[in-house]
Design a protein around this motif. Structure first.
Motif, PDB file in Angstrom:
ATOM      1  N   ALA A 227       1.915   5.426  13.073  1.00  0.00           N
ATOM      2  CA  ALA A 227       0.749   5.476  12.188  1.00  0.00           C
ATOM      3  C   ALA A 227      -0.419   6.224  12.822  1.00  0.00           C
ATOM      4  O   ALA A 227      -1.049   7.073  12.191  1.00  0.00           O
ATOM      5  CB  ALA A 227       0.331   4.049  11.822  1.00  0.00           C
TER       6      ALA A 227
ATOM      7  N   THR B  22       0.441   9.885  12.820  1.00  0.00           N
ATOM      8  CA  THR B  22       0.647  10.567  11.541  1.00  0.00           C
ATOM      9  C   THR B  22      -0.613  10.636  10.680  1.00  0.00           C
ATOM     10  O   THR B  22      -0.838  11.615   9.965  1.00  0.00           O
ATOM     11  CB  THR B  22       1.782   9.860  10.771  1.00  0.00           C
ATOM     12  OG1 THR B  22       2.956   9.891  11.591  1.00  0.00           O
ATOM     13  CG2 THR B  22       2.070  10.547   9.451  1.00  0.00           C
TER      14      THR B  22
ATOM     15  N   TYR C 233      -3.469   6.596  -2.204  1.00  0.00           N
ATOM     16  CA  TYR C 233      -2.907   7.235  -0.999  1.00  0.00           C
ATOM     17  C   TYR C 233      -1.937   8.394  -1.287  1.00  0.00           C
ATOM     18  O   TYR C 233      -1.633   9.184  -0.387  1.00  0.00           O
ATOM     19  CB  TYR C 233      -2.119   6.250  -0.117  1.00  0.00           C
ATOM     20  CG  TYR C 233      -2.829   4.973   0.274  1.00  0.00           C
ATOM     21  CD1 TYR C 233      -3.936   4.994   1.113  1.00  0.00           C
ATOM     22  CD2 TYR C 233      -2.355   3.751  -0.164  1.00  0.00           C
ATOM     23  CE1 TYR C 233      -4.560   3.813   1.499  1.00  0.00           C
ATOM     24  CE2 TYR C 233      -2.983   2.558   0.223  1.00  0.00           C
ATOM     25  CZ  TYR C 233      -4.084   2.606   1.047  1.00  0.00           C
ATOM     26  OH  TYR C 233      -4.692   1.440   1.421  1.00  0.00           O
TER      27      TYR C 233
ATOM     28  N   TRP D 213       0.322  12.915   0.379  1.00  0.00           N
ATOM     29  CA  TRP D 213       1.695  13.068   0.824  1.00  0.00           C
ATOM     30  C   TRP D 213       2.441  14.171   0.076  1.00  0.00           C
ATOM     31  O   TRP D 213       2.137  15.333   0.226  1.00  0.00           O
ATOM     32  CB  TRP D 213       2.428  11.714   0.732  1.00  0.00           C
ATOM     33  CG  TRP D 213       1.851  10.652   1.633  1.00  0.00           C
ATOM     34  CD1 TRP D 213       1.010   9.631   1.278  1.00  0.00           C
ATOM     35  CD2 TRP D 213       2.045  10.523   3.054  1.00  0.00           C
ATOM     36  NE1 TRP D 213       0.690   8.861   2.375  1.00  0.00           N
ATOM     37  CE2 TRP D 213       1.314   9.377   3.468  1.00  0.00           C
ATOM     38  CE3 TRP D 213       2.778  11.242   4.004  1.00  0.00           C
ATOM     39  CZ2 TRP D 213       1.287   8.954   4.800  1.00  0.00           C
ATOM     40  CZ3 TRP D 213       2.776  10.818   5.321  1.00  0.00           C
ATOM     41  CH2 TRP D 213       2.025   9.681   5.710  1.00  0.00           C
TER      42      TRP D 213
ATOM     43  N   LEU E  56       7.608   7.036  -0.904  1.00  0.00           N
ATOM     44  CA  LEU E  56       7.235   6.711   0.469  1.00  0.00           C
ATOM     45  C   LEU E  56       8.114   5.578   0.996  1.00  0.00           C
ATOM     46  O   LEU E  56       8.905   4.996   0.253  1.00  0.00           O
ATOM     47  CB  LEU E  56       5.764   6.315   0.520  1.00  0.00           C
ATOM     48  CG  LEU E  56       4.796   7.371   0.000  1.00  0.00           C
ATOM     49  CD1 LEU E  56       3.357   6.888   0.171  1.00  0.00           C
ATOM     50  CD2 LEU E  56       4.992   8.713   0.703  1.00  0.00           C
TER      51      LEU E  56
ATOM     52  N   GLU F 204       7.035   2.552   6.639  1.00  0.00           N
ATOM     53  CA  GLU F 204       6.064   2.890   7.670  1.00  0.00           C
ATOM     54  C   GLU F 204       4.758   3.443   7.116  1.00  0.00           C
ATOM     55  O   GLU F 204       3.745   3.439   7.807  1.00  0.00           O
ATOM     56  CB  GLU F 204       6.673   3.906   8.646  1.00  0.00           C
ATOM     57  CG  GLU F 204       6.777   5.298   8.071  1.00  0.00           C
ATOM     58  CD  GLU F 204       7.890   6.100   8.718  1.00  0.00           C
ATOM     59  OE1 GLU F 204       9.022   5.573   8.790  1.00  0.00           O
ATOM     60  OE2 GLU F 204       7.643   7.237   9.124  1.00  0.00           O
ATOM     61  N   HIS F 205       4.784   3.933   5.886  1.00  0.00           N
ATOM     62  CA  HIS F 205       3.555   4.503   5.343  1.00  0.00           C
ATOM     63  C   HIS F 205       2.445   3.468   5.227  1.00  0.00           C
ATOM     64  O   HIS F 205       1.271   3.802   5.301  1.00  0.00           O
ATOM     65  CB  HIS F 205       3.835   5.177   3.996  1.00  0.00           C
ATOM     66  CG  HIS F 205       4.694   6.392   4.129  1.00  0.00           C
ATOM     67  ND1 HIS F 205       6.061   6.314   4.274  1.00  0.00           N
ATOM     68  CD2 HIS F 205       4.394   7.710   4.173  1.00  0.00           C
ATOM     69  CE1 HIS F 205       6.570   7.529   4.389  1.00  0.00           C
ATOM     70  NE2 HIS F 205       5.581   8.405   4.345  1.00  0.00           N
TER      71      HIS F 205
ATOM     72  N   THR G 131       0.426   3.703   8.298  1.00  0.00           N
ATOM     73  CA  THR G 131      -0.442   4.881   8.307  1.00  0.00           C
ATOM     74  C   THR G 131      -1.665   4.649   7.422  1.00  0.00           C
ATOM     75  O   THR G 131      -2.804   4.969   7.808  1.00  0.00           O
ATOM     76  CB  THR G 131       0.355   6.113   7.835  1.00  0.00           C
ATOM     77  OG1 THR G 131       1.469   6.295   8.714  1.00  0.00           O
ATOM     78  CG2 THR G 131      -0.511   7.368   7.842  1.00  0.00           C
ATOM     79  N   HIS G 132      -1.429   4.058   6.251  1.00  0.00           N
ATOM     80  CA  HIS G 132      -2.564   3.793   5.361  1.00  0.00           C
ATOM     81  C   HIS G 132      -3.528   2.782   5.984  1.00  0.00           C
ATOM     82  O   HIS G 132      -4.737   2.840   5.757  1.00  0.00           O
ATOM     83  CB  HIS G 132      -2.061   3.284   4.005  1.00  0.00           C
ATOM     84  CG  HIS G 132      -1.137   4.240   3.326  1.00  0.00           C
ATOM     85  ND1 HIS G 132      -0.232   3.868   2.370  1.00  0.00           N
ATOM     86  CD2 HIS G 132      -0.959   5.589   3.485  1.00  0.00           C
ATOM     87  CE1 HIS G 132       0.454   4.919   1.969  1.00  0.00           C
ATOM     88  NE2 HIS G 132       0.030   5.972   2.629  1.00  0.00           N
TER      89      HIS G 132
ATOM     90  N   GLN H 221       6.145  17.567   9.990  1.00  0.00           N
ATOM     91  CA  GLN H 221       6.271  16.119  10.189  1.00  0.00           C
ATOM     92  C   GLN H 221       7.633  15.799  10.804  1.00  0.00           C
ATOM     93  O   GLN H 221       7.752  14.909  11.662  1.00  0.00           O
ATOM     94  CB  GLN H 221       6.074  15.392   8.836  1.00  0.00           C
ATOM     95  CG  GLN H 221       6.387  13.907   8.830  1.00  0.00           C
ATOM     96  CD  GLN H 221       5.304  13.059   9.503  1.00  0.00           C
ATOM     97  OE1 GLN H 221       4.433  13.568  10.202  1.00  0.00           O
ATOM     98  NE2 GLN H 221       5.375  11.759   9.299  1.00  0.00           N
TER      99      GLN H 221
END
Lengths: 398, 398, 398, 398
Positions: free
Chosen positions: A27, A30, A328, A332, A339, A342-343, A346-347, D26
């Motif tokens: 996260a 990224t 969000y 992307w 998604l 893991e996103h 990141t958020h 990525q």
């Protein structure tokens, strides 16, 4: 925070580097690649007790430096934020010291193993906040776009006043009786079992989407498999010596019926024994004007029913939450390109950095985390007292 | 039973002819067309208080004769079985008189409005059974092929020992606050609200599929809309005179956490306020070796997970329960040609006639019905006492 | 039609009593029990070549009388309508004779085995219509409430102008290579294989929902299993004597790409080899303003997408077509209580009787049936000529 | 490749940095964090014509250096692999030059805009391969775990011999007639419309999962909206000057019926007009022993039907392809924690690096890409000749 490439930097120290450490590292790495952030996070230092292992992890995960004592990072000027990924029984001590040292804190859930620890942490967070030092609990499922959309729709009144909630978190990784013991099955290390590990998410998601706290709960706990084989690699607190099997001291499943502060009834369930359900964090919220349903096993989908639709064509709308209009998502990929798990991490970094840059306390706060802890604690106490109704104190608000 | 066309006949008297009367009539009419039955049912007489209306219903639904007093049919030699489709508060009196008169009895659910009535009925059923007179409660969802298949799989050990159950019955026909009062919202007529009307089905399905009774329960009841407009056609016991609104005296939603006699935890929910869920009678049963999931909104489907499947290709199997190998299905249509709601009633007639011809008590018996009543009663009492755990007596077994 | 119970009666003769005969009997029996019909249908006479078998069927299915020669019923005054449930190669002769005798005709699909037969039948239907004698083809899937709703929504412009259609009918009952030969696999008896048996439904549903005819098609046929074991009970036209295996002379799967008269492209597929698909008659229609999707394996559901919905909450709406607002449903059960396969036949009787009472030609007419036949024929001819584009004549409209 | 940290390094130059460039970046960044790779990829240089924009992209995406002329990177010793993310009409020239310069090549799909270009590229790839220089086409949907699992199951014979395929790619981003022109709608830049952009994926997935090539096809193309508004930012080859609207010169939808080399029939469809379908890349493969079904809108799920399952409990198994037993998954998160669109790109890097380290040609090769091109070309030619059957040459195999 020093200036760098036009943006103030945010030096991060991460403590712990197991599963959660990997997710947090991805996260931190990224977030700035896809989002235009007001601060530039730097993966400054990773903390692990074993120097060699920590260094290997740092190399693999992309951290610049390594420390073996978490106290050392509190004294480093290049560290602005401490990201705590260690087991729950260590959270309070580290978080409070970090806040006292003027470092922002992100702590993985469960925030603590006991209400007392959580209360102490919440008090520390309040004190730090007055000094411009902020804290946050890592309930990342809040950051799934479909969940954010659910919250937005409730807030906008699209389903009216909340009447009922059913929240479940179903997994099956312990359903096999031959699965070995692990620290997650030891009460002293883990605090509780399904209740605190995954039930906490069901409680938090209910709070987040409805915008309400819990008023009371009646609960029931069950341990289906009270003894399990001891894996060779495992060293619990109750040293199992040469024995073959050791005791499971936490719940395998937790059930509850509860009410929110508005009185709305809630059914709660967390279990690690639901064969075939791999990560089914599910919530259905019904209001006076409609309903929402989400299941993490289809994490890019939110189902919405609106009572105002004309009778002949009403039905749950299966919204693919993969469009630029959704929370969000625009950062992307094109429409329909879903998604993954893991996103959410990141958020979380994105939301945390935005809050810090604006001098706001991020959400969920330590007070929110404390409330989750109180719900879990009340459910557990109720289970120990013939499921009798147990009030949930709520004296703090962030 | 006299002989006719090589088969003994079974003369049927049906009391009541509203929604349930229509469903029962379709079943009596249809069963012998598709199934090879050992007895030939005859739709002998329909009973209704209003002679003219009863006659019109009899003509429409296919009954040969009409009576206005249900006691009259007990004296008719051409009546072998009394099928009771009246509201729940009349069941005990009619059923007991019919059994005493040597008539078999089929009674719609809920079997009774109170435990006391149900106890009295169960005692009467036991006494009658000794005389070769049989009785049955009309929980027709047991007769859905997918539900029968679920029971067969549990009985055959396909999912191992039952560990957990989640059972829900979700509807939304009262979610609109402007929906008017009806007898179903009056406690004296209906006994309870969502609890007895639909929660009873969730309880019965749990019992049927697991083969177990309930040991205890902790419950919570909620009435979301305490007052409703009075429809002009409505005459409740609390004559509402010229007033515009009247009180809802039953629950709108009922929640429970319970245990089966084996200790297996159960979550229960019944609500008429779940926007978008029209008739979602859902049950998920997890065992030591697998799991089953059913939702009446997809009534021709049963989902099965087997833990023994190889890890890379395990998953819930979506079984279309529409094949000749499935319960009841061979009598109907080719593969894939699904059945509907009313087929459960036809299957009930088939099972009932087969049991009578073999001199067996059909299932569910009045003792089963009594146990359902006790579960509902315990949940209601628990709800009145801070949700405290309430034991469920179980002194009778058929 | 003589008067009876205040309503004119409609005397029905049914020819054939296999699977389709059972379905039609259930419909004639059930329609007047649930719908208020302008004519009172009477199950006057069943026709079968074997007197004894026919009598047994009549007793079982509820027909008052029996004939062994279908010509006999054309002379009976108590017969107003002839319901033809025999194999396709006999339809033309019976239907034309019946119409000439002044009897209304309902003929099972496929209407005929060849275009020439269908043309002759359509001409006969036109001539009869001028005399007030009517005819109809039995495409009962049109009568599924969800399909009717789809048609209503297209007609009302809810999805705008039709742009594309994908229509499939997937079954798997021949996927097992050891399944034996039957008349359905003999070209002389059945006309074609998957194409005419189930592809016909995909074609008809496309016509019905879009309100359009086909302009042209390019096709491909495949027979996966060219020889099969001969069941002892089977007597095909090519008497297989003592041999063990016989030839399959029809297609196992049919594929097509086509255009409607508006130019809208269509993908077509019919197969009996789609393992796991039991009766998946599926259609998705996309227009300028939205889309509709239906799958018979979830026959009580219609999915609707409307482009005008706001971007953040648009999605396919899963409509449970089980509410009183939906076609046919109010006559049956409360909300959410789904219907089954056989209800389409009952609705067919309802629509047929209403049309007859009003002196209208029911739909689908023999001209509609002829058009379906032309599409199938064009696809088959295209398949025989390297899939080249084949125009579909359309000279008749009812 | 020089040694670094114990591993040989792989210097990468990426040409182009729009949507695909972001996805590739990525992947290069993430692959070594989660997978133990035999080579250490380095994000050496990004190529863009505009120096300033390229530099900003390189900073954002993590590339060390920038070039404005792609030819420059072919001369750099620190570049081992060229990753081509530019529009299709430039692929042939860059790829051939790179291979000639001894650089490995990864080229985004579609590999080329014409068969002639693709043939030339395949020849160049064959020549380079003899020198140990390798090439690969970027069909990343092959790298979705559920798709890999599908391939493995077919290869292992779990569904027997392939009998039928239905492959679709449905999107809706052009269904709105007011959506503006873009280079994707200009035949000279994009080669074709839905056919080459998304139909190519449906063709490739069919090839990948079945392990077969195509033998012939009959096709149909449609452009629903022939003119669109010109966005201010758009400069097509047919400079639209001050005009308001410009022509769409590619297909909006492409339909086909085809056969694989084994003769198995295939239905193909690609459309950008399927309202409500955001990224529905769907494939269903039926064999002699079972069937597989996948839909990218549920990318973490594979549905499997096995005919050998016992008749009463057979059904499509909904496999959550999120377990450690599944392809690629163990490197990521715990069970049930799904992946997203971008993971396919990361897996592509993993597979590419493993092949390079082992001196193998990665898959799909340029010969595979050429075959896809030939299928698209044959479908387009068929569409121009009344859909007549068009053979597909297949002279190359890698």
């Amino acid at each position: 925070m020093s200036e760098q490439a036009g943006k103030p930097r945010l030096g991060v120290a991460m403590i712990g580097y197991a599963f959660m450490g990997r997710a947090h590292s991805q996260a931190w790495r990224t977030a700035p690649k896809f989002f235009d952030l007001p601060l530039a996070p730097e993966m400054t230092v990773l903390v692990g007790r074993n120097k060699q292992a920590a260094q290997a992890a740092a190399d693999q995960l992309g951290w610049s430096d390594v420390e073996t004592d978490w106290r050392a990072v509190l004294e480093r000027d290049d560290v602005d934020l401490v990201d705590i990924c260690t087991p729950g029984n260590t959270h309070a001590e580290i978080a409070e010291a970090a806040l006292a040292a003027g470092k922002h804190v992100l702590v993985e859930k469960p925030m603590a193993n006991t209400v007392a620890e959580a209360e102490s942490m919440a008090a520390a967070a309040r004190a730090a906040r007055a000094q411009g030092v902020h804290s946050m609990v890592g309930f990342t499922y809040r950051r799934v776009p479909a969940v954010q959309l659910a919250r937005q729709l409730v807030e906008a009144g699209r389903i009216g006043q909340v009447r009922q909630v059913r929240a479940q978190y179903l997994q099956d990784w312990l359903a096999d009786e031959t699965a070995p013991l692990s620290w997650r099955l030891d009460k002293e290390l883990a605090g509780s079992g399904a209740l605190g590990d995954i039930g906490a998410h069901a409680v938090d998601l209910t709070m987040f989407i409805t915008g309400q706290r819990f008023a009371g709960v009646s609960g029931l706990l069950e341990t289906f498999v009270p003894e399990r084989p001891v894996a060779e690699s495992f060293t619990g607190l109750h040293g199992t010596g040469g024995s073959q099997r050791g005791p499971v001291t936490v719940d395998d499943a937790a059930l509850g019926i509860a009410r929110l502060e508005s009185g709305a009834p809630v059914t709660l369930e967390a279990t690690r024994f639901a064969w075939g359900r791999k990560n089914a964090l599910r919530i259905e919220v019904t209001g006076t004007k409609g309903a929402l349903a989400f299941d993490f096993e289809e994490m890019n989908v939110l189902n919405l029913y609106e009572a105002a639709d004309d009778a002949a064509t009403s039905g749950f709308r299966r919204i693919l939450v993969t469009e630029p209009e959704h929370p969000y998502v625009e950062a992307w990929w094109p429409p329909g390109h879903g998604l993954g798990y893991e996103h959410g991490f990141t958020h979380q970094v994105v939301d945390l950095i935005n809050a810090l840059a604006e001098g706001r306390e991020p959400s969920p706060s330590f007070e929110d985390g404390l409330h989750v802890q109180r719900v879990l604690d009340a459910l557990e106490r109720s289970a120990g007292q013939e499921s009798r109704w147990t009030q949930i104190e709520d004296t703090e608000r962030s």
